[in-house]
Design a protein around this motif. Structure first.
Motif, PDB file in Angstrom:
ATOM      1  N   GLN A 162       0.833  -1.213   0.153  1.00  0.00           N
ATOM      2  CA  GLN A 162      -0.016   0.058   0.002  1.00  0.00           C
ATOM      3  C   GLN A 162       0.912   1.294   0.050  1.00  0.00           C
ATOM      4  N   ALA A 163       1.848   1.236   0.857  1.00  0.00           N
ATOM      5  CA  ALA A 163       2.761   2.257   0.675  1.00  0.00           C
ATOM      6  C   ALA A 163       3.473   2.542  -0.720  1.00  0.00           C
ATOM      7  N   LEU A 164       4.004   1.702  -1.237  1.00  0.00           N
ATOM      8  CA  LEU A 164       4.411   1.840  -2.667  1.00  0.00           C
ATOM      9  C   LEU A 164       3.328   2.178  -3.729  1.00  0.00           C
ATOM     10  N   ASP A 165       2.063   2.014  -3.445  1.00  0.00           N
ATOM     11  CA  ASP A 165       0.625   2.079  -4.389  1.00  0.00           C
ATOM     12  C   ASP A 165       0.668   3.663  -4.036  1.00  0.00           C
ATOM     13  N   LEU A 166       0.521   4.251  -2.958  1.00  0.00           N
ATOM     14  CA  LEU A 166       0.444   5.716  -2.561  1.00  0.00           C
ATOM     15  C   LEU A 166       1.503   6.396  -3.436  1.00  0.00           C
ATOM     16  N   ASP A 167       2.934   6.090  -3.191  1.00  0.00           N
ATOM     17  CA  ASP A 167       3.992   6.594  -4.085  1.00  0.00           C
ATOM     18  C   ASP A 167       3.765   6.689  -5.351  1.00  0.00           C
ATOM     19  N   ALA A 168       3.389   5.726  -5.930  1.00  0.00           N
ATOM     20  CA  ALA A 168       3.245   5.392  -7.186  1.00  0.00           C
ATOM     21  C   ALA A 168       1.820   6.176  -7.964  1.00  0.00           C
ATOM     22  N   THR A 169       1.089   6.676  -6.836  1.00  0.00           N
ATOM     23  CA  THR A 169      -0.438   7.030  -7.497  1.00  0.00           C
ATOM     24  C   THR A 169      -0.097   8.635  -8.024  1.00  0.00           C
ATOM     25  N   GLY A 170      -0.567   8.952  -9.110  1.00  0.00           N
ATOM     26  CA  GLY A 170      -0.472  10.152  -9.947  1.00  0.00           C
ATOM     27  C   GLY A 170       0.696   9.943 -11.075  1.00  0.00           C
ATOM     28  N   GLY A 218     -13.375   3.232 -12.751  1.00  0.00           N
ATOM     29  CA  GLY A 218     -12.781   4.242 -13.534  1.00  0.00           C
ATOM     30  C   GLY A 218     -11.875   5.159 -12.546  1.00  0.00           C
ATOM     31  N   LYS A 219     -11.939   4.608 -11.199  1.00  0.00           N
ATOM     32  CA  LYS A 219     -10.971   5.289 -10.200  1.00  0.00           C
ATOM     33  C   LYS A 219      -9.571   5.277 -10.578  1.00  0.00           C
ATOM     34  N   ASP A 220      -9.182   4.251 -10.957  1.00  0.00           N
ATOM     35  CA  ASP A 220      -7.506   3.998 -11.242  1.00  0.00           C
ATOM     36  C   ASP A 220      -7.172   5.139 -12.280  1.00  0.00           C
ATOM     37  N   GLN A 221      -7.897   5.193 -13.522  1.00  0.00           N
ATOM     38  CA  GLN A 221      -7.580   6.160 -14.343  1.00  0.00           C
ATOM     39  C   GLN A 221      -7.634   7.676 -13.885  1.00  0.00           C
ATOM     40  N   ALA A 222      -8.881   7.907 -13.135  1.00  0.00           N
ATOM     41  CA  ALA A 222      -9.019   9.362 -12.644  1.00  0.00           C
ATOM     42  C   ALA A 222      -7.826   9.688 -11.763  1.00  0.00           C
ATOM     43  N   GLN A 223      -7.488   8.836 -10.896  1.00  0.00           N
ATOM     44  CA  GLN A 223      -6.278   9.058 -10.043  1.00  0.00           C
ATOM     45  C   GLN A 223      -4.891   8.859 -10.658  1.00  0.00           C
ATOM     46  N   ALA A 224      -4.671   8.341 -11.952  1.00  0.00           N
ATOM     47  CA  ALA A 224      -3.447   8.118 -12.629  1.00  0.00           C
ATOM     48  C   ALA A 224      -2.784   7.187 -11.816  1.00  0.00           C
ATOM     49  N   LYS A 225      -3.436   6.140 -11.447  1.00  0.00           N
ATOM     50  CA  LYS A 225      -2.833   4.973 -10.524  1.00  0.00           C
ATOM     51  C   LYS A 225      -2.001   4.316 -11.406  1.00  0.00           C
ATOM     52  N   ALA A 226      -0.990   3.508 -10.725  1.00  0.00           N
ATOM     53  CA  ALA A 226       0.014   2.662 -11.828  1.00  0.00           C
ATOM     54  C   ALA A 226      -0.830   1.335 -11.823  1.00  0.00           C
ATOM     55  N   THR A 227      -1.109   1.038 -13.205  1.00  0.00           N
ATOM     56  CA  THR A 227      -1.940   0.006 -13.441  1.00  0.00           C
ATOM     57  C   THR A 227      -1.268  -0.696 -14.583  1.00  0.00           C
ATOM     58  N   PHE A 228      -1.488  -2.023 -14.736  1.00  0.00           N
ATOM     59  CA  PHE A 228      -0.935  -2.786 -15.827  1.00  0.00           C
ATOM     60  C   PHE A 228      -1.589  -2.292 -17.386  1.00  0.00           C
ATOM     61  N   PRO A 229      -2.731  -1.976 -17.431  1.00  0.00           N
ATOM     62  CA  PRO A 229      -3.147  -1.444 -18.714  1.00  0.00           C
ATOM     63  C   PRO A 229      -2.553   0.153 -19.004  1.00  0.00           C
ATOM     64  N   ALA A 230      -2.234   0.761 -17.776  1.00  0.00           N
ATOM     65  CA  ALA A 230      -1.670   2.100 -18.064  1.00  0.00           C
ATOM     66  C   ALA A 230      -0.234   2.030 -18.407  1.00  0.00           C
ATOM     67  N   LEU A 231       0.466   0.944 -18.098  1.00  0.00           N
ATOM     68  CA  LEU A 231       1.899   0.740 -18.232  1.00  0.00           C
ATOM     69  C   LEU A 231       2.206   0.013 -19.478  1.00  0.00           C
ATOM     70  N   ILE A 232       1.332  -1.075 -19.934  1.00  0.00           N
ATOM     71  CA  ILE A 232       1.797  -1.819 -21.020  1.00  0.00           C
ATOM     72  C   ILE A 232       0.302  -1.955 -22.051  1.00  0.00           C
ATOM     73  N   GLY A 233      -0.490  -1.359 -21.791  1.00  0.00           N
ATOM     74  CA  GLY A 233      -1.736  -1.403 -22.429  1.00  0.00           C
ATOM     75  C   GLY A 233      -2.631  -2.578 -22.401  1.00  0.00           C
ATOM     76  N   MET A 234      -3.901  -2.578 -22.986  1.00  0.00           N
ATOM     77  CA  MET A 234      -4.830  -3.557 -22.394  1.00  0.00           C
ATOM     78  C   MET A 234      -4.661  -4.764 -23.282  1.00  0.00           C
TER      79      MET A 234
END
Length: 293
Positions: free
Chosen positions: A154-162, A237-253
């Motif tokens: 969770q700490a790493l996730d907070l660091d990566a958010t945005g 849609g919260k992941d995109q709205a918060q610019a969270k680090a996700t696999f689709p954001a990083l490598i695509g769907m």
């Protein structure tokens, strides 16, 4: 374990949770009500089901697995209560219901999460198992939920958010190996421990659980984009709205779907040596990949 949809085991763990949680009519009423709200509003019960499936693979009786299954679900519920707080992921919807801090208040949500966490360890300490096994289970669950597990993730996730797709693939895998994967891996290990599995037998189970934990998160990331809040029971849609680090954001769907397929193959390969006896674990792996919520 002839229960292909796991309905019997879900009913078993739901009943056990209802008995283990404090009476809402007892004081402090608000805290007790919040704890029950956090736990008894539905859910997939994936982690306790993994405890049962892994334990039964090695011949453990359900009575010997109940407290481990109960404890891992209480830890999961506590983590969701805290993850939903405004200072964390700031979500108002969970399992189709208002999150605990919305239904009650932030202070009560913090206390409810704390109380669920300690109740988990209380149940393990009182489990009808030998002392050595109880200590082993407590140590496993503590490691999975601490700085080397969920809290660290969770700490790493907070660091990566945005940062969206700005972190590396390996960093994202490590983040979710801790935040999501650690408790899933420990659920499988705890069941095997209750069943007396040997060290050699635990190695392929760890491979299965590691692939499952990552697959679970990849599917979550995909659903956040493709599904809706009514289906998910949480805000889509919260992941995109918060610019969270996700696999689709990083490598695509497309690549995320390919990764999910690769992880499914890894799970099957890891369980192959157990043959048909591992069918319940394999079924849970498929459920994690094919789920719509």
């Amino acid at each position: 374990m002839p229960d292909p949809d796991f309905s019997g085991l879900r009913a078993r763990i739901d009943s056990a949770l209802g008995r283990a949680l404090p009476d809402p009519d007892a004081s402090p009423h608000r805290l007790h009500a919040a704890m029950r709200h956090a736990v008894l509003q539905g859910g997939k019960r994936m982690r306790p089901l993994l405890v049962y499936a892994s334990g039964r693979l090695f011949g453990a009786g359900l009575d010997a697995l109940d407290d481990a299954a109960l404890a891992v679900e209480l830890i999961h519920a506590y983590s969701l209560v805290h993850d939903d707080l405004p200072c964390m992921d700031d979500d108002a919807l969970r399992r189709g219901q208002p999150t605990v801090h919305v239904a009650f208040d932030e202070a009560t949500a913090v206390l409810a999460g704390d109380a669920l966490q300690t109740l988990a360890f209380e149940r393990l300490a009182q489990a009808p198992l030998d002392a050595e096994t109880r200590v082993d289970l407590v140590a496993q669950l503590a490691s999975a939920s601490g700085a080397a597990g969920m809290c660290g993730g969770q700490a790493l996730d907070l660091d990566a958010t945005g940062k969206g797709g700005a972190i590396s693939f390996d960093a994202l895998k490590r983040l979710h190996a801790l935040k999501t994967g650690a408790l899933i891996r420990t659920a499988v290990r705890m069941g095997a421990t209750c069943g007396g599995a040997g060290t050699d037998q635990r190695v392929p189970l760890d491979r299965f659980a590691d692939a499952l934990g990552l697959a679970f998160q990849v599917r979550d990331d995909i659903l956040d984009i493709e599904s809706d809040s009514a289906t998910l029971g949480k805000t889509a849609g919260k992941d995109q709205a918060q610019a969270k680090a996700t696999f689709p954001a990083l490598i695509g769907m497309v690549a995320s779907r390919c990764l999910l397929s690769d992880l499914a193959a890894m799970m099957d390969e890891a369980l192959a040596e157990f043959g048909d006896d591992a069918a319940p674990l394999a079924a849970l792996g498929r459920m994690a990949i094919e789920r719509d919520r």
